[in-house]
Scaffold this motif. Structure first.
Motif, mmCIF file in Angstrom:
data_model
loop_
_atom_site.group_PDB
_atom_site.id
_atom_site.type_symbol
_atom_site.label_atom_id
_atom_site.label_comp_id
_atom_site.label_asym_id
_atom_site.label_seq_id
_atom_site.Cartn_x
_atom_site.Cartn_y
_atom_site.Cartn_z
ATOM 1 N N GLU A 146 -9.999 -3.987 6.851
ATOM 2 C CA GLU A 146 -10.522 -2.855 6.065
ATOM 3 C C GLU A 146 -9.717 -1.570 6.315
ATOM 4 O O GLU A 146 -9.762 -0.647 5.518
ATOM 5 C CB GLU A 146 -12.013 -2.649 6.353
ATOM 6 N N ASP B 277 -8.125 -1.970 0.268
ATOM 7 C CA ASP B 277 -9.060 -1.053 -0.396
ATOM 8 C C ASP B 277 -10.391 -1.712 -0.701
ATOM 9 O O ASP B 277 -11.405 -1.046 -0.857
ATOM 10 C CB ASP B 277 -8.430 -0.582 -1.715
ATOM 11 N N TYR B 278 -10.370 -3.024 -0.854
ATOM 12 C CA TYR B 278 -11.591 -3.747 -1.230
ATOM 13 C C TYR B 278 -11.484 -5.124 -0.583
ATOM 14 O O TYR B 278 -10.411 -5.749 -0.655
ATOM 15 C CB TYR B 278 -11.622 -3.874 -2.762
ATOM 16 N N PHE C 187 -3.131 -0.878 -5.062
ATOM 17 C CA PHE C 187 -4.537 -0.973 -4.680
ATOM 18 C C PHE C 187 -4.708 -2.399 -4.201
ATOM 19 O O PHE C 187 -4.403 -3.346 -4.931
ATOM 20 C CB PHE C 187 -5.429 -0.695 -5.893
ATOM 21 N N LYS D 67 0.855 -1.212 0.000
ATOM 22 C CA LYS D 67 0.000 0.000 0.000
ATOM 23 C C LYS D 67 0.884 1.253 0.000
ATOM 24 O O LYS D 67 0.622 2.213 -0.717
ATOM 25 C CB LYS D 67 -0.873 0.035 1.264
#
Ligand code: M6R
Length: 608
Positions: free
Chosen positions: A555, A559-560, A542, A537
């Motif tokens: 989280e 990012d997802y 991402f 990161k």
């Protein structure tokens, strides 16, 4: 790595051949061809490209009348994919024709020899030498001619052969390439695989190495390469023909991903009885199993990745050392196999040349080989000492999904069984873990319900150049398979790394916006993997994280996040791989590719 089909009987051959080839396109699809005896001579039609080009050019077979024929769908090995190199191939007088799956290894020497005898070659293929050799030895008795040729050729082959001098007879032979013979009331069929002829018959003979089939409309006989008659047993195939159809899905791959809950149930249930694991097909007593000192798992591609998971699970649960080898390496590295070792080969198709060679290497050294195989009656299944089938049914998409999931199940079952007989798991622990296994189909079903969400996410990455997958322990083995699924069908460059290894080189490839998929399902390694997420990161990545429900703190860094249900950590691959399969599939679909037929790949890799 091609598909062959042939027919002799009372019906029109061309239509039967085209239908059969359509079912074999997963074996090769860069060109196709067909030869039919029209009552006077053999006529050949060949086209470059997919089978539908041949179908169109022959108007679905109408332009090629006749009741004796052979056909071929090709995946090029020797010679580029074009019309000339497409099979069938003729001898010089166009009186003998042949289709071939495999590689004639000594074709250069044979070609030079035949040239000295005045033969001219039209193609770049290895197969053409067979047509000319048949011509060279032909003295009017095809069986004798074929046996002479077989003594000269080296390598692998499944051959379908027609002699114009014997217009009522179809000949076929195999060595190290798959071939089956089928029979119905109208006549006889040959094919590389059962689905090609299922529409016509379920009565099948599995041709063994160097056996010759001589077929007429009302007669069928098998011979050795010395011309001696062989008796063979007819097998009734009870596969569901619908299982080989797409069943309303856009691609076989999507259909097969959605079949995984059933595949897991089918593979698991017959081997669980009264809270115990029963693997009768091992043909080993509990004492013999407990005495195994070391396991060597050998496989290729996704089957190898299943093996890597198997290593973590077997070592973790049963505390037996496990080595996992790529079959192409194992066969040539003179592996050290010590007394008490057991070799496990894994293969969906049961025909992968390197895996078959590894099996033979182990058996030649006197070691017992257990095969985990999907295709019943395949070469690996027939040559192994014991076979633990995966009950995934026919898998058509080149990218394996359901067969891989079934391979994992067989490896878990073996690990649990071994752990139990070695006293590493008591009865209650075993029962608990079996309960976890039984929940997997339902949990996979739940994950399959996320398709739309994953498709939306995948659409953001159809322009990606590089995608990385990282994980530790079992999560690393999941990363290996997730990365292969993506790259083989979407052509996005992708690598899987053990998360702790990134900083030893690969991290320099991470740039602003690079997608890194981090798998973090293993509780004991979770914090470590989160640290690796932070590392990428901070270099602009991402991060898509795949983790278990309850790990919400991820989280903060990812990012997802895709959550998978809780199960025993040893079985996590069966769940975490599902979103990764879908991700690869939807990137491929988003880019407009044919996910079932990725370029340069074939379903069954029957050459080295
Ligand atoms: O038929 P096999 O399982 O022996 O095949 C091994 C590999 O060729 C196969 O898993 C390949 O990697 C698949 N395309 C992966 O989706």
């Amino acid at each position: 790595m091609c598909g062959i089909v042939g027919y002799v009987g009372s019906k029109q051959a061309a239509e039967i051949i085209l239908e059969g080839l359509a079912r074999l396109e997963y074996r090769g699809y860069d060109s196709a061809g067909m030869a039919v005896y029209d009552g006077e001579k053999i006529r050949i039609s060949k086209t470059a490209g997919r089978l539908k080009v041949l179908e169109e050019s022959t108007r679905g077979g109408e332009t090629m009348p006749g009741v004796l024929g052979i056909g071929h769908t090709r995946w090029a090995t020797h010679g580029i994919p074009n019309e000339t190199n497409a099979h069938p191939h003729f001898n010089k007088d166009e009186t003998i024709t042949v289709v071939h799956n495999g590689i004639i290894e000594n074709y250069i020497a044979l070609r030079d020899l035949l040239k000295k005898h005045g033969y001219e070659f039209q193609t770049e293929t290895d197969t053409e030498v067979v047509a000319h050799l048949l011509d060279y030895y032909d003295k009017g008795d095809p069986l004798e001619t074929i046996t002479k040729v077989l003594h000269r050729v080296e390598g692998s082959y499944a051959l379908g052969i027609i002699f114009a001098s014997h217009p009522d007879t179809l000949y076929a032979v195999r060595k190290d390439s798959p071939l089956i013979v089928g029979r119905d009331d109208s006549g006889c069929f040959i094919a590389s695989d059962v689905p090609a002829i299922l529409k016509h018959t379920r009565r099948v003979f599995y041709v063994d190495d160097q056996e010759i089939a001589v077929m007429k409309a009302d007669d069928l006989a098998f011979y050795s390469i010395y011309g001696e008659r062989i008796e063979k047993e007819e097998v009734y195939v009870d596969w569901d023909a619908d299982a080989a159809e797409k069943g309303g899905y856009e691609h076989f791959m999507l259909k097969e991903m959605n079949e995984q809950p059933k595949t897991v149930t089918d593979t698991l249930s017959p081997r669980i009885r009264d809270g115990r694991i029963v693997i009768e097909e091992l043909n080993m007593s509990d004492e013999e199993l407990a005495a195994v000192k070391k396991i060597h798992i050998v496989a290729c591609g996704s089957a190898y990745h299943a093996g890597v998971t198997g290593k973590y699970v077997i070592e973790g649960l049963a505390r037996i050392p496990v080595e996992v080898d790529l079959a192409s390496e194992f066969r040539y590295r003179d592996p050290i196999l010590e007394e008490g070792a057991m070799v496990i080969v894994i293969s969906q198709s049961g025909e992968t040349a390197d895996t078959l060679a590894a099996l033979r290497e182990a058996r030649n050294r006197g070691f017992r080989v257990l095969a985990i195989v999907n295709v019943v009656g395949s070469s690996i299944a027939r040559e192994a000492d014991a076979v633990m089938y995966t009950w995934a049914g026919p898998e058509i998409a080149v990218a394996t999904t359901k067969a891989y999931s079934a391979q994992l199940i067989n490896l878990y079952l073996l690990a649990l069984k071994m752990a139990h007989v070695r006293g590493r798991l008591d009865d209650d622990e075993l029962v608990d873990m079996i309960e976890d296994l039984k929940c997997l189909p339902q949990q996979i079903e739940l994950l399959l319900g996320n398709q739309k969400r994953i498709q939306r996410f995948a659409n953001r990455y159809i322009g990606a150049k590089d995608i990385f997958f990282i994980g530790r322990g079992i999560d690393y083995s999941i990363a290996l398979e997730g990365s292969l699924k993506l790259k083989e069908i979407s052509y996005v460059h992708s690598e899987a790394y053990a998360a702790g290894e990134l900083k030893h080189g690969t991290i320099s490839l991470i740039e602003e916006g690079t997608l890194v998929t981090a798998i973090a399902t293993q509780p004991e390694l979770f914090a470590k993997t989160v640290s690796n997420i932070v590392e990428v990161k901070s270099r602009g990545a991402f991060v898509l994280a795949v983790t278990t429900e309850g790990n919400d703190e991820i989280e903060k860094n990812a990012d997802y996040v895709i959550y998978v249900p809780q199960t025993n950590p040893y079985f996590m691959n069966s769940l975490a791989i599902v979103p990764l399969q879908m991700f690869g599939y939807y990137v491929s679909v988003g880019k407009g590719y044919d996910a079932d037929h990725p370029r340069n790949l074939a379903k069954s890799v029957t050459v080295e």
